[in-house]
Design a protein around this motif. Structure first.
Motif, PDB file in Angstrom:
ATOM      1  N   ALA A  47       0.832  -1.206   0.000  1.00 28.47           N
ATOM      2  CA  ALA A  47       0.000   0.000   0.000  1.00 28.47           C
ATOM      3  C   ALA A  47       0.867   1.257   0.000  1.00 28.47           C
ATOM      4  O   ALA A  47       2.095   1.188   0.097  1.00 28.47           O
ATOM      5  CB  ALA A  47      -0.920  -0.016   1.228  1.00 28.47           C
ATOM      6  N   ASP A  48       0.206   2.388  -0.054  1.00 30.10           N
ATOM      7  CA  ASP A  48       0.909   3.671  -0.047  1.00 30.10           C
ATOM      8  C   ASP A  48       1.512   3.955   1.333  1.00 30.10           C
ATOM      9  O   ASP A  48       1.264   3.243   2.302  1.00 30.10           O
ATOM     10  CB  ASP A  48      -0.026   4.794  -0.489  1.00 30.10           C
ATOM     11  N   MET A  49       2.305   5.020   1.397  1.00 31.87           N
ATOM     12  CA  MET A  49       3.014   5.366   2.636  1.00 31.87           C
ATOM     13  C   MET A  49       2.055   5.600   3.793  1.00 31.87           C
ATOM     14  O   MET A  49       2.283   5.113   4.894  1.00 31.87           O
ATOM     15  CB  MET A  49       3.878   6.613   2.407  1.00 31.87           C
ATOM     16  N   ARG A  50       0.982   6.312   3.563  1.00 24.52           N
ATOM     17  CA  ARG A  50       0.033   6.636   4.626  1.00 24.52           C
ATOM     18  C   ARG A  50      -0.535   5.361   5.263  1.00 24.52           C
ATOM     19  O   ARG A  50      -0.580   5.231   6.478  1.00 24.52           O
ATOM     20  CB  ARG A  50      -1.081   7.525   4.072  1.00 24.52           C
ATOM     21  N   THR A  51      -0.943   4.445   4.443  1.00 22.47           N
ATOM     22  CA  THR A  51      -1.494   3.174   4.924  1.00 22.47           C
ATOM     23  C   THR A  51      -0.433   2.377   5.673  1.00 22.47           C
ATOM     24  O   THR A  51      -0.712   1.797   6.725  1.00 22.47           O
ATOM     25  CB  THR A  51      -2.050   2.360   3.739  1.00 22.47           C
ATOM     26  N   GLN A  52       0.787   2.368   5.154  1.00 24.57           N
ATOM     27  CA  GLN A  52       1.859   1.619   5.813  1.00 24.57           C
ATOM     28  C   GLN A  52       2.240   2.229   7.164  1.00 24.57           C
ATOM     29  O   GLN A  52       2.502   1.501   8.116  1.00 24.57           O
ATOM     30  CB  GLN A  52       3.081   1.505   4.899  1.00 24.57           C
ATOM     31  N   ILE A  53       2.239   3.551   7.259  1.00 23.14           N
ATOM     32  CA  ILE A  53       2.526   4.177   8.558  1.00 23.14           C
ATOM     33  C   ILE A  53       1.476   3.763   9.575  1.00 23.14           C
ATOM     34  O   ILE A  53       1.790   3.382  10.705  1.00 23.14           O
ATOM     35  CB  ILE A  53       2.593   5.719   8.435  1.00 23.14           C
ATOM     36  N   SER A  54       0.215   3.812   9.190  1.00 19.65           N
ATOM     37  CA  SER A  54      -0.876   3.435  10.109  1.00 19.65           C
ATOM     38  C   SER A  54      -0.745   1.985  10.559  1.00 19.65           C
ATOM     39  O   SER A  54      -0.895   1.677  11.756  1.00 19.65           O
ATOM     40  CB  SER A  54      -2.231   3.656   9.445  1.00 19.65           C
ATOM     41  N   LYS A  55      -0.476   1.079   9.643  1.00 19.70           N
ATOM     42  CA  LYS A  55      -0.330  -0.338   9.992  1.00 19.70           C
ATOM     43  C   LYS A  55       0.903  -0.560  10.866  1.00 19.70           C
ATOM     44  O   LYS A  55       0.883  -1.377  11.786  1.00 19.70           O
ATOM     45  CB  LYS A  55      -0.264  -1.192   8.720  1.00 19.70           C
ATOM     46  N   THR A  56       1.960   0.167  10.591  1.00 18.47           N
ATOM     47  CA  THR A  56       3.169   0.056  11.406  1.00 18.47           C
ATOM     48  C   THR A  56       2.887   0.468  12.844  1.00 18.47           C
ATOM     49  O   THR A  56       3.297  -0.218  13.785  1.00 18.47           O
ATOM     50  CB  THR A  56       4.305   0.894  10.796  1.00 18.47           C
ATOM     51  N   PHE A  57       2.174   1.570  13.035  1.00 18.92           N
ATOM     52  CA  PHE A  57       1.797   1.983  14.389  1.00 18.92           C
ATOM     53  C   PHE A  57       0.917   0.932  15.056  1.00 18.92           C
ATOM     54  O   PHE A  57       1.071   0.638  16.240  1.00 18.92           O
ATOM     55  CB  PHE A  57       1.085   3.337  14.375  1.00 18.92           C
ATOM     56  N   GLU A  58       0.000   0.361  14.311  1.00 20.32           N
ATOM     57  CA  GLU A  58      -0.875  -0.693  14.852  1.00 20.32           C
ATOM     58  C   GLU A  58      -0.034  -1.873  15.350  1.00 20.32           C
ATOM     59  O   GLU A  58      -0.259  -2.390  16.451  1.00 20.32           O
ATOM     60  CB  GLU A  58      -1.846  -1.148  13.760  1.00 20.32           C
ATOM     61  N   ASN A  59       0.936  -2.290  14.564  1.00 20.17           N
ATOM     62  CA  ASN A  59       1.789  -3.414  14.966  1.00 20.17           C
ATOM     63  C   ASN A  59       2.687  -3.055  16.141  1.00 20.17           C
ATOM     64  O   ASN A  59       2.903  -3.873  17.045  1.00 20.17           O
ATOM     65  CB  ASN A  59       2.615  -3.903  13.776  1.00 20.17           C
ATOM     66  N   LEU A  60       3.205  -1.833  16.149  1.00 20.66           N
ATOM     67  CA  LEU A  60       4.034  -1.373  17.259  1.00 20.66           C
ATOM     68  C   LEU A  60       3.233  -1.391  18.559  1.00 20.66           C
ATOM     69  O   LEU A  60       3.703  -1.888  19.587  1.00 20.66           O
ATOM     70  CB  LEU A  60       4.560   0.029  16.961  1.00 20.66           C
ATOM     71  N   GLU A  61       2.017  -0.891  18.503  1.00 17.90           N
ATOM     72  CA  GLU A  61       1.130  -0.903  19.677  1.00 17.90           C
ATOM     73  C   GLU A  61       0.903  -2.328  20.173  1.00 17.90           C
ATOM     74  O   GLU A  61       0.933  -2.584  21.382  1.00 17.90           O
ATOM     75  CB  GLU A  61      -0.228  -0.279  19.335  1.00 17.90           C
ATOM     76  N   LYS A  62       0.637  -3.243  19.251  1.00 21.60           N
ATOM     77  CA  LYS A  62       0.352  -4.628  19.619  1.00 21.60           C
ATOM     78  C   LYS A  62       1.515  -5.251  20.385  1.00 21.60           C
ATOM     79  O   LYS A  62       1.327  -5.896  21.421  1.00 21.60           O
ATOM     80  CB  LYS A  62       0.041  -5.452  18.368  1.00 21.60           C
ATOM     81  N   LEU A 119       7.999  -2.927   1.547  1.00 28.73           N
ATOM     82  CA  LEU A 119       7.788  -2.020   2.678  1.00 28.73           C
ATOM     83  C   LEU A 119       8.442  -0.662   2.452  1.00 28.73           C
ATOM     84  O   LEU A 119       9.519  -0.563   1.865  1.00 28.73           O
ATOM     85  CB  LEU A 119       8.306  -2.663   3.966  1.00 28.73           C
ATOM     86  N   LYS A 120       7.779   0.376   2.957  1.00 27.88           N
ATOM     87  CA  LYS A 120       8.242   1.753   2.799  1.00 27.88           C
ATOM     88  C   LYS A 120       8.680   2.392   4.115  1.00 27.88           C
ATOM     89  O   LYS A 120       9.350   3.423   4.116  1.00 27.88           O
ATOM     90  CB  LYS A 120       7.122   2.600   2.194  1.00 27.88           C
ATOM     91  N   VAL A 121       8.267   1.812   5.245  1.00 26.83           N
ATOM     92  CA  VAL A 121       8.568   2.403   6.548  1.00 26.83           C
ATOM     93  C   VAL A 121       8.732   1.300   7.600  1.00 26.83           C
ATOM     94  O   VAL A 121       8.059   0.264   7.538  1.00 26.83           O
ATOM     95  CB  VAL A 121       7.471   3.418   6.962  1.00 26.83           C
ATOM     96  N   GLU A 122       9.660   1.547   8.530  1.00 26.56           N
ATOM     97  CA  GLU A 122       9.894   0.625   9.649  1.00 26.56           C
ATOM     98  C   GLU A 122      10.200   1.471  10.876  1.00 26.56           C
ATOM     99  O   GLU A 122      10.895   2.480  10.783  1.00 26.56           O
ATOM    100  CB  GLU A 122      11.078  -0.287   9.322  1.00 26.56           C
ATOM    101  N   MET A 123       9.667   1.063  12.037  1.00 20.04           N
ATOM    102  CA  MET A 123       9.879   1.819  13.280  1.00 20.04           C
ATOM    103  C   MET A 123      10.350   0.870  14.375  1.00 20.04           C
ATOM    104  O   MET A 123       9.783  -0.204  14.553  1.00 20.04           O
ATOM    105  CB  MET A 123       8.594   2.508  13.726  1.00 20.04           C
ATOM    106  N   GLU A 124      11.385   1.324  15.100  1.00 21.82           N
ATOM    107  CA  GLU A 124      11.865   0.566  16.254  1.00 21.82           C
ATOM    108  C   GLU A 124      11.752   1.454  17.490  1.00 21.82           C
ATOM    109  O   GLU A 124      11.928   2.670  17.391  1.00 21.82           O
ATOM    110  CB  GLU A 124      13.294   0.081  16.060  1.00 21.82           C
ATOM    111  N   ALA A 125      11.458   0.842  18.616  1.00 24.52           N
ATOM    112  CA  ALA A 125      11.199   1.622  19.824  1.00 24.52           C
ATOM    113  C   ALA A 125      11.936   1.053  21.017  1.00 24.52           C
ATOM    114  O   ALA A 125      12.228  -0.138  21.092  1.00 24.52           O
ATOM    115  CB  ALA A 125       9.698   1.642  20.118  1.00 24.52           C
ATOM    116  N   THR A 126      12.179   1.951  21.978  1.00 28.77           N
ATOM    117  CA  THR A 126      12.649   1.573  23.307  1.00 28.77           C
ATOM    118  C   THR A 126      11.609   2.109  24.284  1.00 28.77           C
ATOM    119  O   THR A 126      11.227   3.278  24.215  1.00 28.77           O
ATOM    120  CB  THR A 126      14.021   2.183  23.619  1.00 28.77           C
ATOM    121  N   VAL A 127      11.138   1.222  25.160  1.00 31.26           N
ATOM    122  CA  VAL A 127      10.066   1.560  26.102  1.00 31.26           C
ATOM    123  C   VAL A 127      10.526   1.180  27.507  1.00 31.26           C
ATOM    124  O   VAL A 127      11.197   0.151  27.689  1.00 31.26           O
ATOM    125  CB  VAL A 127       8.764   0.784  25.765  1.00 31.26           C
TER     126      VAL A 127
END
Length: 129
Positions: A47-62, A119-127
């Motif tokens: 999908a486009d960048m906007r859709t991928q950002i939203s899904k990435t946040f959804e997965n990060l939250e999970k 994939l167009k975007v990937e996010m890594e986090a420290t919590v």
């Protein structure tokens, strides 16, 4: 856990990140691998960048919630993208998500040549907690 935000300037506040985050008396730290727009069956999004950002946040939250951590305690959130301009054209998603969860984090946005498959975007986090 104590968290202190260090911002010698005010301009970064409009971009929803902190120059530095100090944490003390941490009970536990969660290092989250890069999350992307991959569905529950392991299928990568085309999908486009906007859709991928939203899904990435959804997965990060999970991942963060399943580990029993709170989103507001993200202290570092790094972004890797194959299309820097497209990411920032959709920056309102980032700002809304950060604001919604009261997150104050150190961040980097790094353009890379490629990510896995389409994939167009990937996010890594420290919590912390």
């Amino acid at each position: 856990m104590e968290k202190r935000i260090i911002n010698p300037w005010a301009w970064q506040n409009d971009r929803n990140y902190a120059q530095a985050v100090e944490v003390k008396n941490v009970q536990s730290t969660l290092y989250v691998s890069g999350q992307t727009a991959i569905d529950d069956n392991g299928i990568t999004s085309d999908a486009d960048m906007r859709t991928q950002i939203s899904k990435t946040f959804e997965n990060l939250e999970k991942v963060i919630r399943q580990a029993d951590f709170e989103l507001k305690n993200i202290v570092r959130l790094n972004v890797y993208t194959t299309d820097h301009p497209a990411f920032f054209e959709n920056f309102d998603i980032w700002q809304s998500w950060i604001t919604k969860h009261s997150i104050q984090q150190a961040s980097n946005v790094i353009e890379v040549k490629t990510l896995f498959e389409t994939l167009k975007v990937e996010m890594e986090a420290t919590v912390v907690k």
